[in-house]
Design a protein around this motif. Structure first.
Motif, mmCIF file in Angstrom:
data_model
loop_
_atom_site.group_PDB
_atom_site.id
_atom_site.type_symbol
_atom_site.label_atom_id
_atom_site.label_comp_id
_atom_site.label_asym_id
_atom_site.label_seq_id
_atom_site.Cartn_x
_atom_site.Cartn_y
_atom_site.Cartn_z
ATOM 1 N N VAL A 12 0.872 -1.236 0.133
ATOM 2 C CA VAL A 12 0.039 -0.032 -0.194
ATOM 3 C C VAL A 12 0.703 1.442 -0.096
ATOM 4 O O VAL A 12 1.373 1.562 1.107
ATOM 5 N N SER A 14 1.480 5.104 0.418
ATOM 6 C CA SER A 14 0.786 6.132 1.015
ATOM 7 C C SER A 14 1.667 7.416 1.161
ATOM 8 O O SER A 14 2.871 7.298 1.633
ATOM 9 N N GLU A 17 -1.391 10.215 4.237
ATOM 10 C CA GLU A 17 -2.775 9.254 4.416
ATOM 11 C C GLU A 17 -2.896 9.317 5.774
ATOM 12 O O GLU A 17 -3.616 8.434 6.243
ATOM 13 N N LEU A 21 -5.267 6.108 6.674
ATOM 14 C CA LEU A 21 -4.737 4.983 6.960
ATOM 15 C C LEU A 21 -5.332 4.087 7.964
ATOM 16 O O LEU A 21 -5.318 3.032 8.100
ATOM 17 N N HIS A 25 -6.582 0.575 7.517
ATOM 18 C CA HIS A 25 -5.612 -0.654 8.017
ATOM 19 C C HIS A 25 -6.881 -1.601 8.911
ATOM 20 O O HIS A 25 -6.664 -2.808 8.622
ATOM 21 N N TYR A 49 3.034 -1.337 4.210
ATOM 22 C CA TYR A 49 3.076 0.081 3.829
ATOM 23 C C TYR A 49 4.115 0.786 3.385
ATOM 24 O O TYR A 49 5.254 0.434 3.996
ATOM 25 N N ASP A 51 5.847 4.275 3.027
ATOM 26 C CA ASP A 51 5.480 5.769 3.321
ATOM 27 C C ASP A 51 6.327 6.516 2.125
ATOM 28 O O ASP A 51 7.705 6.739 2.240
ATOM 29 N N THR A 58 2.133 9.892 8.691
ATOM 30 C CA THR A 58 1.916 8.685 7.986
ATOM 31 C C THR A 58 2.789 7.442 8.554
ATOM 32 O O THR A 58 2.299 6.320 9.006
ATOM 33 N N ILE A 62 2.428 4.012 10.695
ATOM 34 C CA ILE A 62 2.663 2.694 10.408
ATOM 35 C C ILE A 62 3.601 2.240 11.536
ATOM 36 O O ILE A 62 3.420 1.044 11.563
ATOM 37 N N GLY A 74 6.551 -2.116 7.132
ATOM 38 C CA GLY A 74 6.673 -0.791 6.531
ATOM 39 C C GLY A 74 8.141 -0.414 5.825
ATOM 40 O O GLY A 74 8.845 -1.218 6.141
ATOM 41 N N ALA A 106 -4.095 3.512 -0.583
ATOM 42 C CA ALA A 106 -4.425 3.544 0.879
ATOM 43 C C ALA A 106 -5.873 4.006 1.187
ATOM 44 O O ALA A 106 -6.414 3.793 2.193
#
Ligand code: UDP
Ligand code: MG
Length: 320
Positions: A12, A14, A17, A21, A25, A49, A51, A58, A62, A74, A106
């Motif tokens: 995802v 992001s 977000e 998020l 999630h 995720y 970033d 964000t 995460i 992440g 996201a």
């Protein structure tokens, strides 16, 4: 990994977000749990995720999600590299840990409930399964129309894309590896995946509205994305030349109408219409021609520099 029940990584990207998020999630976790209980996917499946250099919280979110669950991983990029590059970063980080990846936005505009069906198609032997939206009711008129124009133009220019498919897609490990072999900087992933040659299929869903937060694709980014998809690159000054060329063409057409009117009303000075029209039309075509050549030169320029697409800052939950 490599068993009957596949390990899936849901990737995802992001960018800013923080609003969407946490909610997304929750939905994704619930879906993963259900799929694990039903033996559709393996226990060691994860949500990954990426970033993309967000300026809001964000990454903090995460990190928190990763500390709460071993099923969350992440990747943090050092700067905003754009949706396509962030997605590549996520796929590259995931590929060694899983059998299949699913890429997803996201904001959950794409219906995650079709993921089990995607996995089913994978088990039937498909390497790539495209999520295709049935209609765009929830998109505003403007986005819908411009998107349709874009897909139409792409088709006419011979770029193969799946209509109404964004980047909601299942890919097998070998398909991701093949995609990662495309080293170009000017990325238009959905144009590449159709070229990989693997067996593909589509699943259909209704696209819903953004779960929270605002679109990270304002009109300007959308136009740029579209142009990049066609030429795979843009250099601003060159594009300006093209625009001026188009403007000249408009002036030339206006001149043509004026000249014709003047001619029929008997007011044209002899020799003047042909000269004035030549000036504007030739000018317009020269500028447009230069613009088109410039687009390709610009493309060569970025490819030659061979810069990295992104730079990973930190990863979390990926050590194995
Ligand atoms: N995104 C990203 N980097 C960017 C812009 C967007 O990673 O520079 C992500 C964004 O967080 C989202 C996805 O790409 O997960 C699609 O963006 P968005 O939903 O804003 O696009 P739209 O659906 O409005 O076209
Ligand atoms: Mg969206």
């Amino acid at each position: 990994m490599g068993k009957d029940i596949p390990t899936i990584y849901i990737v995802v990207p992001s960018f800013n977000e923080q609003e969407a998020l946490p909610q997304s999630h929750e939905h994704l976790m619930q879906l993963m749990d259900e799929m694990i209980v039903q033996d559709i996917i393996a226990q060691d499946s994860k949500l990954l995720y990426v970033d993309d250099g967000s300026r809001d919280d964000t990454w903090k979110i995460i990190e928190r999600l990763a500390s709460e669950s071993s099923r969350v991983a992440g990747v943090k990029l050092t700067y905003n590299s754009g949706h396509q590059n962030a997605l590549m970063a996520g796929l590259a980080a995931a590929v060694d840990h899983c059998d299949i990846t699913v890429s997803l936005d996201a904001d959950l505009q794409d219906d995650i409930r079709v993921i089990p069906r995607m996995v089913e198609r994978y088990k039937d032997g498909c390497d790539i399964v495209f999520g295709v939206r049935k209609e765009r009711k929830t998109d505003i008129w403007f986005k819908r129309t411009t998107a349709n124009m874009f897909y139409g133009l792409m088709k006419r220019l011979g770029v193969s894309t799946i209509e109404n498919h964004a980047d909601f897609r299942l890919m097998s490990r070998r398909a991701v590896l093949a995609l990662l072999d495309y080293k170009e900087r000017n990325l238009f992933i959905r144009g590449i995946v159709t070229k990989l040659g693997y067996k593909t299929d589509c699943v259909y869903y209704d696209r819903s509205a953004r779960i929270a937060g605002k679109s990270k694709y304002p009109f300007k980014k959308m136009v740029n994305f579209a142009i990049d998809g066609i030429t795979s690159f843009s250099v601003k000054p060159v594009r300006l030349v093209m625009h001026v060329g188009l403007l000249f063409l408009l002036i030339a057409l206006a001149m043509l109408i004026y000249v014709l009117c003047a001619y029929f009303m008997g007011r044209a000075v002899s020799g003047w219409p042909s000269i004035i029209l030549s000036i504007w039309f030739v000018g317009a075509f020269v500028l447009i021609g230069l613009g088109i050549i410039g687009e390709y030169v610009g493309k060569i320029y970025t490819e030659v520099k061979n810069r990295p697409r992104y730079n990973v800052d930190t990863t979390i939950g990926l050590d194995q």
